[in-house]
Design an enzyme around this catalytic site. Sequence first.
Site, PDB file in Angstrom:
ATOM      1  N   ASP A   1       6.192  -7.544  15.746  1.00  0.00           N
ATOM      2  CA  ASP A   1       6.780  -8.767  15.176  1.00  0.00           C
ATOM      3  C   ASP A   1       7.960  -9.212  16.042  1.00  0.00           C
ATOM      4  O   ASP A   1       8.567  -8.411  16.754  1.00  0.00           O
ATOM      5  CB  ASP A   1       7.257  -8.542  13.733  1.00  0.00           C
TER       6      ASP A   1
ATOM      7  N   ASP B   1      -1.290 -11.421  10.615  1.00  0.00           N
ATOM      8  CA  ASP B   1      -0.796 -12.170   9.437  1.00  0.00           C
ATOM      9  C   ASP B   1       0.336 -13.105   9.878  1.00  0.00           C
ATOM     10  O   ASP B   1       1.257 -13.365   9.127  1.00  0.00           O
ATOM     11  CB  ASP B   1      -0.307 -11.164   8.376  1.00  0.00           C
TER      12      ASP B   1
ATOM     13  N   LYS C   1      -5.035 -14.298   9.706  1.00  0.00           N
ATOM     14  CA  LYS C   1      -4.613 -15.392   8.837  1.00  0.00           C
ATOM     15  C   LYS C   1      -4.749 -16.698   9.616  1.00  0.00           C
ATOM     16  O   LYS C   1      -4.398 -16.761  10.798  1.00  0.00           O
ATOM     17  CB  LYS C   1      -3.153 -15.218   8.427  1.00  0.00           C
TER      18      LYS C   1
ATOM     19  N   TRP D   1       1.927  -4.968   4.719  1.00  0.00           N
ATOM     20  CA  TRP D   1       0.572  -4.602   5.171  1.00  0.00           C
ATOM     21  C   TRP D   1       0.602  -3.229   5.852  1.00  0.00           C
ATOM     22  O   TRP D   1      -0.320  -2.441   5.697  1.00  0.00           O
ATOM     23  CB  TRP D   1       0.023  -5.652   6.156  1.00  0.00           C
TER      24      TRP D   1
ATOM     25  N   GLY E   1       6.700  -5.601   6.457  1.00  0.00           N
ATOM     26  CA  GLY E   1       5.973  -4.329   6.534  1.00  0.00           C
ATOM     27  C   GLY E   1       5.061  -4.004   5.356  1.00  0.00           C
ATOM     28  O   GLY E   1       4.582  -2.878   5.257  1.00  0.00           O
TER      29      GLY E   1
HETATM   30  C1  SAM Z   1       3.872 -13.758   6.543  1.00  0.00           C
HETATM   31  S1  SAM Z   1       4.862 -12.792   7.617  1.00  0.00           S
HETATM   32  C2  SAM Z   1       3.932 -11.293   7.691  1.00  0.00           C
HETATM   33  C3  SAM Z   1       4.003 -10.471   6.432  1.00  0.00           C
HETATM   34  C4  SAM Z   1       3.482  -9.064   6.639  1.00  0.00           C
HETATM   35  N1  SAM Z   1       2.048  -9.041   6.859  1.00  0.00           N
HETATM   36  C5  SAM Z   1       3.801  -8.174   5.463  1.00  0.00           C
HETATM   37  O1  SAM Z   1       2.866  -7.705   4.799  1.00  0.00           O
HETATM   38  O2  SAM Z   1       4.980  -7.893   5.209  1.00  0.00           O
HETATM   39  C6  SAM Z   1       4.542 -13.557   9.167  1.00  0.00           C
HETATM   40  C7  SAM Z   1       5.242 -12.918  10.350  1.00  0.00           C
HETATM   41  O3  SAM Z   1       4.729 -13.479  11.586  1.00  0.00           O
HETATM   42  C8  SAM Z   1       5.736 -13.276  12.555  1.00  0.00           C
HETATM   43  N2  SAM Z   1       5.509 -14.037  13.784  1.00  0.00           N
HETATM   44  C9  SAM Z   1       5.614 -15.383  13.973  1.00  0.00           C
HETATM   45  N3  SAM Z   1       5.417 -15.697  15.260  1.00  0.00           N
HETATM   46  C10 SAM Z   1       5.151 -14.542  15.922  1.00  0.00           C
HETATM   47  C11 SAM Z   1       4.898 -14.208  17.287  1.00  0.00           C
HETATM   48  N4  SAM Z   1       4.876 -15.161  18.254  1.00  0.00           N
HETATM   49  N5  SAM Z   1       4.687 -12.925  17.611  1.00  0.00           N
HETATM   50  C12 SAM Z   1       4.745 -11.948  16.660  1.00  0.00           C
HETATM   51  N6  SAM Z   1       5.008 -12.192  15.352  1.00  0.00           N
HETATM   52  C13 SAM Z   1       5.222 -13.463  14.978  1.00  0.00           C
HETATM   53  C14 SAM Z   1       7.008 -13.707  11.805  1.00  0.00           C
HETATM   54  O4  SAM Z   1       8.174 -13.223  12.427  1.00  0.00           O
HETATM   55  C15 SAM Z   1       6.770 -13.144  10.399  1.00  0.00           C
HETATM   56  O5  SAM Z   1       7.431 -11.936  10.197  1.00  0.00           O
END
Ligand code: SAM
Length: 199
Positions: A72, A114, A154, A54, A52
Amino acid sequence: MKLTKAKRDQYRKLAKQQGYRSRAAFKLLQLNKSYKIIKKSDKVVEFGCAPGGWIQVVSQIVGQSGFVLGLDLKEISPLAGTRFIKGSIDDPQLTHILLETIGSGDKFDVVLSDMSPNVSGIWEIDHERQISLTKYALNVSTKVLERGGNAVYKIFQGASTKTFVSEFSEHFALVKLSKPPASRQESSELYLVCLSFKE
Ligand SMILES: C[S@@+](CC[C@H](N)C(=O)[O-])C[C@H]1O[C@@H](n2cnc3c(N)ncnc32)[C@H](O)[C@@H]1O
């Protein structure tokens, strides 16, 4: 201590001091400072928002007159004034769910993505998985983004980066590749900053 590790630790420390849930928050702060992607009162959705960081940044920028929604696979601890959907970007119902959640026939001013897949350590596989997630994100964006809206995605740098940039350029007036200082140099992640959605 290596410089890259020192930098990572510096952002982790800063995130703790400033109450952000992740050091990723600084990447969005830096991108927004350079490109003015999000503004006060905007309606914003983020794909892959856990834990969370962002969402916290977006919430501060848009203020109480804005609308903030995160998606997510993983649950997040609630953040005041924001909405959350537990689900996947490839859910065929997602567009409908997002538009229902924002309501009143509205669309989003900004889409953020992201997302990272569970990394296998095999670079080609991770790259393709990440690109596939981002393609879903673009597809959903074209249905939920307001004309003239902005987006950030990203991507993991690799063989398909170039084709990807031209694909996104068909939908946005301006597409730039950016690596904010808070993103680790050794990581292959880059951000596609997409301004002014055309359709
Ligand atoms: C790098 S983290 C995001 C960090 C976030 N932007 C923050 O500021 O805290 C990447 C996220 O992408 C999510 N993710 C991966 N595959 C996904 C999908 N198919 N649908 C939704 N979210 C997904 C992961 O669960 C993970 O929490």
